[in-house]
Design a protein around this motif. Structure first.
Motif, PDB file in Angstrom:
ATOM      1  N   PHE A 138       0.812  -1.209   0.000  1.00  0.00           N
ATOM      2  CA  PHE A 138       0.000   0.000   0.000  1.00  0.00           C
ATOM      3  C   PHE A 138       0.850   1.265   0.000  1.00  0.00           C
ATOM      4  CE2 PHE A 138      -3.296  -2.985   1.502  1.00  0.00           C
ATOM      5  CZ  PHE A 138      -4.290  -2.658   0.596  1.00  0.00           C
ATOM      6  N   SER A 139       2.037   1.207   0.568  1.00  0.00           N
ATOM      7  CA  SER A 139       2.909   2.385   0.523  1.00  0.00           C
ATOM      8  C   SER A 139       3.380   2.644  -0.903  1.00  0.00           C
ATOM      9  CB  SER A 139       4.112   2.203   1.456  1.00  0.00           C
ATOM     10  OG  SER A 139       4.940   1.140   1.020  1.00  0.00           O
ATOM     11  N   ARG A 140       3.618   1.575  -1.658  1.00  0.00           N
ATOM     12  CA  ARG A 140       4.013   1.757  -3.062  1.00  0.00           C
ATOM     13  C   ARG A 140       2.886   2.400  -3.863  1.00  0.00           C
ATOM     14  NH1 ARG A 140       6.749  -3.552  -5.585  1.00  0.00           N
ATOM     15  NH2 ARG A 140       4.701  -4.389  -5.129  1.00  0.00           N
ATOM     16  N   ILE A 141       1.646   1.952  -3.631  1.00  0.00           N
ATOM     17  CA  ILE A 141       0.509   2.543  -4.333  1.00  0.00           C
ATOM     18  C   ILE A 141       0.346   4.009  -3.965  1.00  0.00           C
ATOM     19  CG2 ILE A 141      -1.992   2.446  -4.620  1.00  0.00           C
ATOM     20  CD1 ILE A 141      -0.479   0.185  -5.980  1.00  0.00           C
ATOM     21  N   TRP A 142       0.490   4.323  -2.675  1.00  0.00           N
ATOM     22  CA  TRP A 142       0.342   5.704  -2.215  1.00  0.00           C
ATOM     23  C   TRP A 142       1.439   6.596  -2.795  1.00  0.00           C
ATOM     24  CZ3 TRP A 142      -2.901   9.086  -0.750  1.00  0.00           C
ATOM     25  CH2 TRP A 142      -2.503  10.247  -0.076  1.00  0.00           C
ATOM     26  N   ASN A 143       2.656   6.089  -2.840  1.00  0.00           N
ATOM     27  CA  ASN A 143       3.759   6.878  -3.400  1.00  0.00           C
ATOM     28  C   ASN A 143       3.549   7.148  -4.893  1.00  0.00           C
ATOM     29  OD1 ASN A 143       5.143   7.038  -0.964  1.00  0.00           O
ATOM     30  ND2 ASN A 143       6.299   5.155  -1.333  1.00  0.00           N
ATOM     31  N   THR A 144       3.029   6.163  -5.612  1.00  0.00           N
ATOM     32  CA  THR A 144       2.750   6.357  -7.035  1.00  0.00           C
ATOM     33  C   THR A 144       1.628   7.361  -7.218  1.00  0.00           C
ATOM     34  OG1 THR A 144       3.352   4.051  -7.438  1.00  0.00           O
ATOM     35  CG2 THR A 144       2.210   5.207  -9.208  1.00  0.00           C
ATOM     36  N   PHE A 145       0.616   7.296  -6.354  1.00  0.00           N
ATOM     37  CA  PHE A 145      -0.490   8.252  -6.432  1.00  0.00           C
ATOM     38  C   PHE A 145       0.016   9.684  -6.239  1.00  0.00           C
ATOM     39  CE2 PHE A 145      -3.817  10.745  -4.254  1.00  0.00           C
ATOM     40  CZ  PHE A 145      -4.771  10.743  -5.257  1.00  0.00           C
ATOM     41  N   LYS A 146       0.919   9.872  -5.294  1.00  0.00           N
ATOM     42  CA  LYS A 146       1.468  11.209  -5.081  1.00  0.00           C
ATOM     43  C   LYS A 146       2.328  11.647  -6.264  1.00  0.00           C
ATOM     44  CE  LYS A 146       3.355  10.254  -1.093  1.00  0.00           C
ATOM     45  NZ  LYS A 146       4.114  10.443   0.181  1.00  0.00           N
ATOM     46  N   ARG A 147       3.040  10.696  -6.853  1.00  0.00           N
ATOM     47  CA  ARG A 147       3.932  11.032  -7.965  1.00  0.00           C
ATOM     48  C   ARG A 147       3.155  11.311  -9.249  1.00  0.00           C
ATOM     49  NH1 ARG A 147       6.981   6.892  -7.430  1.00  0.00           N
ATOM     50  NH2 ARG A 147       8.507   7.884  -6.069  1.00  0.00           N
ATOM     51  N   ILE A 148       2.015  10.655  -9.428  1.00  0.00           N
ATOM     52  CA  ILE A 148       1.275  10.771 -10.681  1.00  0.00           C
ATOM     53  C   ILE A 148       0.708  12.172 -10.877  1.00  0.00           C
ATOM     54  CG2 ILE A 148      -1.112  10.176 -10.020  1.00  0.00           C
ATOM     55  CD1 ILE A 148      -1.070   8.119 -12.308  1.00  0.00           C
ATOM     56  N   LYS A 149       0.550  12.917  -9.787  1.00  0.00           N
ATOM     57  CA  LYS A 149       0.025  14.273  -9.888  1.00  0.00           C
ATOM     58  C   LYS A 149       1.006  15.216 -10.571  1.00  0.00           C
ATOM     59  CE  LYS A 149      -0.989  14.342  -5.450  1.00  0.00           C
ATOM     60  NZ  LYS A 149      -1.471  14.800  -4.116  1.00  0.00           N
ATOM     61  N   ARG A 150       2.246  14.779 -10.737  1.00  0.00           N
ATOM     62  CA  ARG A 150       3.232  15.593 -11.450  1.00  0.00           C
ATOM     63  C   ARG A 150       3.022  15.543 -12.957  1.00  0.00           C
ATOM     64  NH1 ARG A 150       8.562  12.994  -8.512  1.00  0.00           N
ATOM     65  NH2 ARG A 150       7.882  13.266  -6.336  1.00  0.00           N
ATOM     66  N   TYR A 151       2.152  14.650 -13.424  1.00  0.00           N
ATOM     67  CA  TYR A 151       1.914  14.480 -14.854  1.00  0.00           C
ATOM     68  C   TYR A 151       0.429  14.733 -15.136  1.00  0.00           C
ATOM     69  CZ  TYR A 151       6.177  11.957 -13.758  1.00  0.00           C
ATOM     70  OH  TYR A 151       7.413  11.623 -13.256  1.00  0.00           O
ATOM     71  N   PRO A 152       0.047  15.985 -15.331  1.00  0.00           N
ATOM     72  CA  PRO A 152      -1.380  16.354 -15.452  1.00  0.00           C
ATOM     73  C   PRO A 152      -2.117  15.616 -16.568  1.00  0.00           C
ATOM     74  CG  PRO A 152      -0.019  18.316 -15.163  1.00  0.00           C
ATOM     75  CD  PRO A 152       0.921  17.170 -15.371  1.00  0.00           C
ATOM     76  N   GLU A 153      -1.485  15.466 -17.735  1.00  0.00           N
ATOM     77  CA  GLU A 153      -2.174  14.802 -18.843  1.00  0.00           C
ATOM     78  C   GLU A 153      -2.388  13.322 -18.546  1.00  0.00           C
ATOM     79  OE1 GLU A 153      -3.461  16.700 -21.201  1.00  0.00           O
ATOM     80  OE2 GLU A 153      -2.539  18.336 -20.075  1.00  0.00           O
ATOM     81  N   LEU A 154      -1.407  12.706 -17.936  1.00  0.00           N
ATOM     82  CA  LEU A 154      -1.542  11.308 -17.546  1.00  0.00           C
ATOM     83  C   LEU A 154      -2.666  11.141 -16.535  1.00  0.00           C
ATOM     84  CD1 LEU A 154      -0.663   8.345 -17.359  1.00  0.00           C
ATOM     85  CD2 LEU A 154       1.107   9.041 -15.743  1.00  0.00           C
ATOM     86  N   LEU A 155      -2.751  12.053 -15.582  1.00  0.00           N
ATOM     87  CA  LEU A 155      -3.797  11.978 -14.561  1.00  0.00           C
ATOM     88  C   LEU A 155      -5.180  12.134 -15.194  1.00  0.00           C
ATOM     89  CD1 LEU A 155      -4.631  11.764 -11.623  1.00  0.00           C
ATOM     90  CD2 LEU A 155      -4.257  14.228 -11.389  1.00  0.00           C
ATOM     91  N   LYS A 156      -5.324  13.088 -16.128  1.00  0.00           N
ATOM     92  CA  LYS A 156      -6.608  13.269 -16.807  1.00  0.00           C
ATOM     93  C   LYS A 156      -6.990  12.017 -17.597  1.00  0.00           C
ATOM     94  CE  LYS A 156      -5.506  17.238 -18.774  1.00  0.00           C
ATOM     95  NZ  LYS A 156      -5.641  18.475 -19.592  1.00  0.00           N
ATOM     96  N   TYR A 157      -6.003  11.449 -18.266  1.00  0.00           N
ATOM     97  CA  TYR A 157      -6.293  10.237 -19.038  1.00  0.00           C
ATOM     98  C   TYR A 157      -6.672   9.080 -18.120  1.00  0.00           C
ATOM     99  CZ  TYR A 157      -5.842   6.179 -22.011  1.00  0.00           C
ATOM    100  OH  TYR A 157      -6.105   5.010 -22.672  1.00  0.00           O
ATOM    101  N   LEU A 158      -5.996   8.964 -16.991  1.00  0.00           N
ATOM    102  CA  LEU A 158      -6.278   7.874 -16.057  1.00  0.00           C
ATOM    103  C   LEU A 158      -7.713   7.958 -15.547  1.00  0.00           C
ATOM    104  CD1 LEU A 158      -5.133   5.458 -14.482  1.00  0.00           C
ATOM    105  CD2 LEU A 158      -4.415   7.054 -12.707  1.00  0.00           C
ATOM    106  N   ILE A 159      -8.171   9.158 -15.227  1.00  0.00           N
ATOM    107  CA  ILE A 159      -9.551   9.320 -14.749  1.00  0.00           C
ATOM    108  C   ILE A 159     -10.540   8.958 -15.849  1.00  0.00           C
ATOM    109  CG2 ILE A 159     -11.246  10.966 -13.851  1.00  0.00           C
ATOM    110  CD1 ILE A 159      -8.898  12.496 -12.592  1.00  0.00           C
ATOM    111  N   ALA A 160     -10.250   9.400 -17.086  1.00  0.00           N
ATOM    112  CA  ALA A 160     -11.109   9.033 -18.217  1.00  0.00           C
ATOM    113  C   ALA A 160     -11.147   7.512 -18.372  1.00  0.00           C
ATOM    114  CB  ALA A 160     -10.594   9.689 -19.492  1.00  0.00           C
ATOM    115  N   PHE A 161      -9.985   6.884 -18.250  1.00  0.00           N
ATOM    116  CA  PHE A 161      -9.888   5.429 -18.379  1.00  0.00           C
ATOM    117  C   PHE A 161     -10.735   4.732 -17.328  1.00  0.00           C
ATOM    118  CE2 PHE A 161      -7.962   1.388 -17.150  1.00  0.00           C
ATOM    119  CZ  PHE A 161      -7.866   0.737 -18.375  1.00  0.00           C
ATOM    120  N   TRP A 162     -10.708   5.207 -16.104  1.00  0.00           N
ATOM    121  CA  TRP A 162     -11.514   4.588 -15.042  1.00  0.00           C
ATOM    122  C   TRP A 162     -12.986   4.512 -15.443  1.00  0.00           C
ATOM    123  CZ3 TRP A 162      -9.038   7.944 -10.621  1.00  0.00           C
ATOM    124  CH2 TRP A 162      -7.801   7.402 -10.282  1.00  0.00           C
ATOM    125  N   PHE A 163     -13.490   5.591 -16.042  1.00  0.00           N
ATOM    126  CA  PHE A 163     -14.911   5.633 -16.396  1.00  0.00           C
ATOM    127  C   PHE A 163     -15.230   4.705 -17.563  1.00  0.00           C
ATOM    128  CE2 PHE A 163     -14.957   9.499 -13.844  1.00  0.00           C
ATOM    129  CZ  PHE A 163     -16.204   9.418 -13.238  1.00  0.00           C
TER     130      PHE A 163
END
Length: 422
Positions: A219-244
């Motif tokens: 779970f610490s690895r997942i949390w660290n990746t979640f914090k790191r992913i916010k540095r990539y705005p386009e990736l984050l937007k795509y990830l949210i779209a993908f979830w839906f």
């Protein structure tokens, strides 16, 4: 690279895909509605199946980070793969004891089977690095996926014959063919797993952790990746779209047959349609790769998601068997293509020096998001008294996904990923 070990690894995909086709998608949902939940109204049975799917995915999602940590830090990948495989095999076999009205037992066994199937895959995937050198992994992985597609389809055809033409095999009725199908999943999974379990041995890493430590690491690895992913705005937007949109796709896959049962379609037609989807998907997945080369990944993904919207709307009005066959063909045309293109786009947006980390996050997060679709389907059906509105509700998932996808700048996202490596 040991060719026999590679073949053994590939055959495991052939083995456990029987659970994905027969238990998750085709035979079991119909059995659940017509036998296990026969004492419930049709719409209630469909909703309960949706809830079962959500509970199973929730448990798998919670376990995935822990299993990933065990796979990475322990030397017992084969041992744990065997353990989870046997759990799925045993759960599949125990369905022969499920009778009329035993929907709670059926739900419990399906949850156990899903944990065995998905949990085993965490260790199976991790073994790829031990099977093939880096330059061959894409090819070996794709070959395993293809053999899984074929293996699951072959057994599904056999199951369909047992259920439709039960007298040919000396069976007393169609229900006996269904029980035989459940048993065949267990036998198929077990027999074709033997080569892998014989060929591959665990490699001792020298390090051991408690279950709590593995959970903390995961779970610490997942949390660290979640914090790191916010540095990539386009990736984050795509990830949210993908979830839906991915949740909409996965809900269609898991709920299609039980929905067809509720609206009065026959067992033979439902399973036959899924066989069609299975084999139509093979060439069209390759075709969509060509379309992506010509039109671009984003446009081709728009096309596939637009087709899914039409599938959902048409599914709302569907009443005839031929219409379900038509939808099966169309789903087969876009199912593999949409998923492969979506994965390809994601690979372009992740930092080049952290692909495993970000794909691991995608796997875990998509499992959590996949809880929502079946849950919404079930709740809407229960509140309105018809699953037709439940299937129509999936339009919202695709619509939101398409809108969010439109806001993603792939060029900018690739530049952000490249800058991270620099």
């Amino acid at each position: 690279m040991d060719r026999q070990t590679v073949r053994a690894w590939i055959m495991y995909d052939w083995a456990n895909s029987a659970f994905a086709t027969t238990m998750m998608a085709a035979v079991l949902p119909i059995f659940y509605s017509t036998v296990a939940a026969s004492t419930l109204p049709g719409q209630t049975a469909t909703s309960y199946w949706g809830m079962t799917q959500s509970i199973a995915m929730l448990l798998v999602a919670v376990m995935t980070p822990i299993l990933g940590a065990i796979a990475d830090y322990s030397g017992y990948r084969v041992r744990f793969l065997r353990l989870f495989s046997y759990l799925g095999i045993l759960a599949s076999l125990c369905f022969v004891f499920v009778g009329n009205g035993d929907y709670l037992l059926a739900s419990f066994l399906f949850i156990l089977g899903t944990i065995g199937f998905s949990g085993g895959n965490a260790f199976y995937d991790a073994l790829l690095n031990d099977v093939a050198e880096p330059g061959k992994r894409d090819y070996i992985s794709s070959k395993g996926y293809a053999f899984g597609y074929i293996g699951g389809g072959v057994l599904l055809i056999v199951n369909l014959l047992w259920i439709m033409k039960w007298s040919w095999f000396g069976l007393p009725d169609s229900l006996a063919g269904t029980y035989l199908s459940f048993a065949s999943v267990a036998v198929w999974w077990y027999v074709f797993s033997i080569p892998l379990f014989r060929r591959m041995k665990d490699k001792k890493t020298g390090g051991r952790h408690t279950f709590g430590q593995y959970a903390s690491i995961g779970f610490s690895r997942i949390w660290n990746t979640f914090k790191r992913i916010k540095r990539y705005p386009e990736l984050l937007k795509y990830l949210i779209a993908f979830w839906f949109f991915n949740d909409g796709i996965s809900t269609i896959i898991t709920m299609a047959t039980i929905y067809g049962t509720e609206i009065g379609l026959g067992t033979e037609a439902l399973i036959g349609a899924l066989v069609i989807t299975q084999f139509v998907g093979i060439p069209f997945t390759l075709l969509f790769g060509r379309i992506a080369e010509k039109l671009g990944s984003k446009k081709s993904l728009y096309i596939s998601l637009g087709v899914y919207v039409l599938i959902v709307v048409f599914g709302y009005f569907m009443t005839e068997t031929w219409q379900f066959y038509a939808l099966a063909v169309v789903v087969g045309m876009v199912q593999g293509g949409s998923q492969s293109i979506a994965r390809s786009i994601y690979s372009r947006l992740v930092p080049a020096d952290r692909p495993a980390e970000f794909f691991g996050f995608l796997s875990v997060s998509s499992k959590f998001s996949a809880i929502v679709g079946p849950f919404v389907f079930s709740v809407v059906g229960m509140l309105t008294g018809t699953s037709r509105l439940g299937i129509l509700a999936l339009v919202v998932f695709f619509a939101i996904g398409i809108v969010l996808l439109a806001k993603v700048d792939l060029t900018k996202g690739e530049a952000e990923a490249a800058a991270a490596k620099a």
